[in-house]
Design a protein around this motif. Structure first.
Motif, PDB file in Angstrom:
ATOM      1  N   LEU A 258       0.831  -1.192   0.000  1.00 42.49           N
ATOM      2  CA  LEU A 258       0.000   0.000   0.000  1.00 42.49           C
ATOM      3  C   LEU A 258       0.872   1.252   0.000  1.00 42.49           C
ATOM      4  O   LEU A 258       0.608   2.204  -0.749  1.00 42.49           O
ATOM      5  CB  LEU A 258      -0.931   0.004   1.206  1.00 42.49           C
ATOM      6  N   LEU A 259       1.916   1.263   0.798  1.00 43.94           N
ATOM      7  CA  LEU A 259       2.825   2.401   0.840  1.00 43.94           C
ATOM      8  C   LEU A 259       3.531   2.593  -0.501  1.00 43.94           C
ATOM      9  O   LEU A 259       3.635   3.721  -0.997  1.00 43.94           O
ATOM     10  CB  LEU A 259       3.856   2.217   1.953  1.00 43.94           C
ATOM     11  N   ALA A 260       3.984   1.508  -1.109  1.00 42.59           N
ATOM     12  CA  ALA A 260       4.635   1.609  -2.413  1.00 42.59           C
ATOM     13  C   ALA A 260       3.657   2.121  -3.469  1.00 42.59           C
ATOM     14  O   ALA A 260       4.025   2.923  -4.330  1.00 42.59           O
ATOM     15  CB  ALA A 260       5.207   0.261  -2.829  1.00 42.59           C
ATOM     16  N   TYR A 261       2.411   1.681  -3.399  1.00 40.41           N
ATOM     17  CA  TYR A 261       1.389   2.165  -4.339  1.00 40.41           C
ATOM     18  C   TYR A 261       1.160   3.657  -4.161  1.00 40.41           C
ATOM     19  O   TYR A 261       1.088   4.408  -5.139  1.00 40.41           O
ATOM     20  CB  TYR A 261       0.086   1.396  -4.134  1.00 40.41           C
ATOM     21  N   LEU A 262       1.044   4.101  -2.903  1.00 42.43           N
ATOM     22  CA  LEU A 262       0.805   5.519  -2.649  1.00 42.43           C
ATOM     23  C   LEU A 262       1.967   6.378  -3.120  1.00 42.43           C
ATOM     24  O   LEU A 262       1.773   7.452  -3.684  1.00 42.43           O
ATOM     25  CB  LEU A 262       0.551   5.757  -1.158  1.00 42.43           C
ATOM     26  N   VAL A 263       3.178   5.904  -2.899  1.00 44.25           N
ATOM     27  CA  VAL A 263       4.347   6.673  -3.322  1.00 44.25           C
ATOM     28  C   VAL A 263       4.449   6.692  -4.849  1.00 44.25           C
ATOM     29  O   VAL A 263       4.706   7.731  -5.449  1.00 44.25           O
ATOM     30  CB  VAL A 263       5.639   6.106  -2.697  1.00 44.25           C
ATOM     31  N   ALA A 264       4.226   5.559  -5.474  1.00 43.38           N
ATOM     32  CA  ALA A 264       4.435   5.461  -6.920  1.00 43.38           C
ATOM     33  C   ALA A 264       3.325   6.114  -7.724  1.00 43.38           C
ATOM     34  O   ALA A 264       3.592   6.714  -8.763  1.00 43.38           O
ATOM     35  CB  ALA A 264       4.573   3.996  -7.322  1.00 43.38           C
ATOM     36  N   PHE A 265       2.081   6.031  -7.266  1.00 48.09           N
ATOM     37  CA  PHE A 265       0.964   6.464  -8.097  1.00 48.09           C
ATOM     38  C   PHE A 265       0.124   7.567  -7.466  1.00 48.09           C
ATOM     39  O   PHE A 265      -0.983   7.835  -7.919  1.00 48.09           O
ATOM     40  CB  PHE A 265       0.065   5.272  -8.431  1.00 48.09           C
ATOM     41  N   ASP A 266       0.634   8.220  -6.438  1.00 44.22           N
ATOM     42  CA  ASP A 266      -0.122   9.262  -5.737  1.00 44.22           C
ATOM     43  C   ASP A 266      -0.376  10.466  -6.638  1.00 44.22           C
ATOM     44  O   ASP A 266      -1.501  10.907  -6.795  1.00 44.22           O
ATOM     45  CB  ASP A 266       0.640   9.691  -4.491  1.00 44.22           C
ATOM     46  N   GLN A 267       0.675  11.013  -7.228  1.00 41.14           N
ATOM     47  CA  GLN A 267       0.608  12.156  -8.146  1.00 41.14           C
ATOM     48  C   GLN A 267      -0.168  13.339  -7.558  1.00 41.14           C
ATOM     49  O   GLN A 267      -0.888  14.040  -8.262  1.00 41.14           O
ATOM     50  CB  GLN A 267      -0.005  11.746  -9.487  1.00 41.14           C
ATOM     51  N   GLY A 268      -0.050  13.542  -6.243  1.00 41.03           N
ATOM     52  CA  GLY A 268      -0.668  14.699  -5.603  1.00 41.03           C
ATOM     53  C   GLY A 268      -2.051  14.473  -5.052  1.00 41.03           C
ATOM     54  O   GLY A 268      -2.604  15.354  -4.406  1.00 41.03           O
ATOM     55  N   ALA A 269      -2.673  13.332  -5.264  1.00 43.48           N
ATOM     56  CA  ALA A 269      -4.030  13.095  -4.773  1.00 43.48           C
ATOM     57  C   ALA A 269      -4.072  13.027  -3.245  1.00 43.48           C
ATOM     58  O   ALA A 269      -4.995  13.537  -2.627  1.00 43.48           O
ATOM     59  CB  ALA A 269      -4.582  11.798  -5.356  1.00 43.48           C
ATOM     60  N   LEU A 270      -3.077  12.426  -2.639  1.00 43.15           N
ATOM     61  CA  LEU A 270      -3.047  12.297  -1.183  1.00 43.15           C
ATOM     62  C   LEU A 270      -2.537  13.564  -0.523  1.00 43.15           C
ATOM     63  O   LEU A 270      -2.943  13.904   0.575  1.00 43.15           O
ATOM     64  CB  LEU A 270      -2.160  11.106  -0.796  1.00 43.15           C
ATOM     65  N   SER A 271      -1.689  14.282  -1.185  1.00 42.88           N
ATOM     66  CA  SER A 271      -0.970  15.385  -0.559  1.00 42.88           C
ATOM     67  C   SER A 271      -1.466  16.754  -1.005  1.00 42.88           C
ATOM     68  O   SER A 271      -0.679  17.654  -1.239  1.00 42.88           O
ATOM     69  CB  SER A 271       0.517  15.242  -0.840  1.00 42.88           C
ATOM     70  N   GLN A 272      -2.762  16.945  -1.121  1.00 41.88           N
ATOM     71  CA  GLN A 272      -3.304  18.223  -1.563  1.00 41.88           C
ATOM     72  C   GLN A 272      -3.227  19.290  -0.470  1.00 41.88           C
ATOM     73  O   GLN A 272      -3.240  20.471  -0.761  1.00 41.88           O
ATOM     74  CB  GLN A 272      -4.748  18.069  -2.008  1.00 41.88           C
ATOM     75  N   SER A 273      -3.128  18.864   0.787  1.00 40.95           N
ATOM     76  CA  SER A 273      -3.216  19.826   1.881  1.00 40.95           C
ATOM     77  C   SER A 273      -1.912  20.574   2.139  1.00 40.95           C
ATOM     78  O   SER A 273      -1.937  21.636   2.730  1.00 40.95           O
ATOM     79  CB  SER A 273      -3.661  19.120   3.158  1.00 40.95           C
ATOM     80  N   GLY A 274      -0.774  20.029   1.770  1.00 39.70           N
ATOM     81  CA  GLY A 274       0.471  20.715   2.075  1.00 39.70           C
ATOM     82  C   GLY A 274       1.579  20.306   1.140  1.00 39.70           C
ATOM     83  O   GLY A 274       1.468  19.339   0.392  1.00 39.70           O
ATOM     84  N   THR A 275       2.661  21.060   1.182  1.00 43.87           N
ATOM     85  CA  THR A 275       3.757  20.778   0.268  1.00 43.87           C
ATOM     86  C   THR A 275       4.718  19.742   0.820  1.00 43.87           C
ATOM     87  O   THR A 275       5.409  19.082   0.055  1.00 43.87           O
ATOM     88  CB  THR A 275       4.524  22.067  -0.056  1.00 43.87           C
ATOM     89  N   PHE A 276       4.785  19.591   2.164  1.00 38.86           N
ATOM     90  CA  PHE A 276       5.739  18.644   2.740  1.00 38.86           C
ATOM     91  C   PHE A 276       5.446  17.221   2.293  1.00 38.86           C
ATOM     92  O   PHE A 276       6.331  16.504   1.836  1.00 38.86           O
ATOM     93  CB  PHE A 276       5.724  18.723   4.273  1.00 38.86           C
TER      94      PHE A 276
END
Length: 64
Positions: A29-47
């Protein structure tokens, strides 16, 4: 003289097998999030976005 009964002992305990399956699932799950996230998970901040972006580079996944 009675015959000795052999007790079948599993090579791997069910608890260890369940733990290994859970850890493997979390890592996938972590590898999927890192590889295919493309900003969907991290919309709230830049870090978080930069962390995922650097993780993609670390894993060799093309991102741009």
């Amino acid at each position: 003289m009675p015959k000795a009964q052999s007790l079948a002992v599993p090579a791997v305990s069910l608890r260890l097998l369940a733990t290994a399956a859970g850890v493997t699932g979390l890592m996938l799950l972590l590898a999927y999030l890192v590889a295919f996230d493309q900003g969907a998970l991290s919309q709230s901040g830049t870090f978080l976005h930069e962390l995922m972006h650097d993780g993609r580079h670390l894993l060799g996944v093309p991102c741009h």
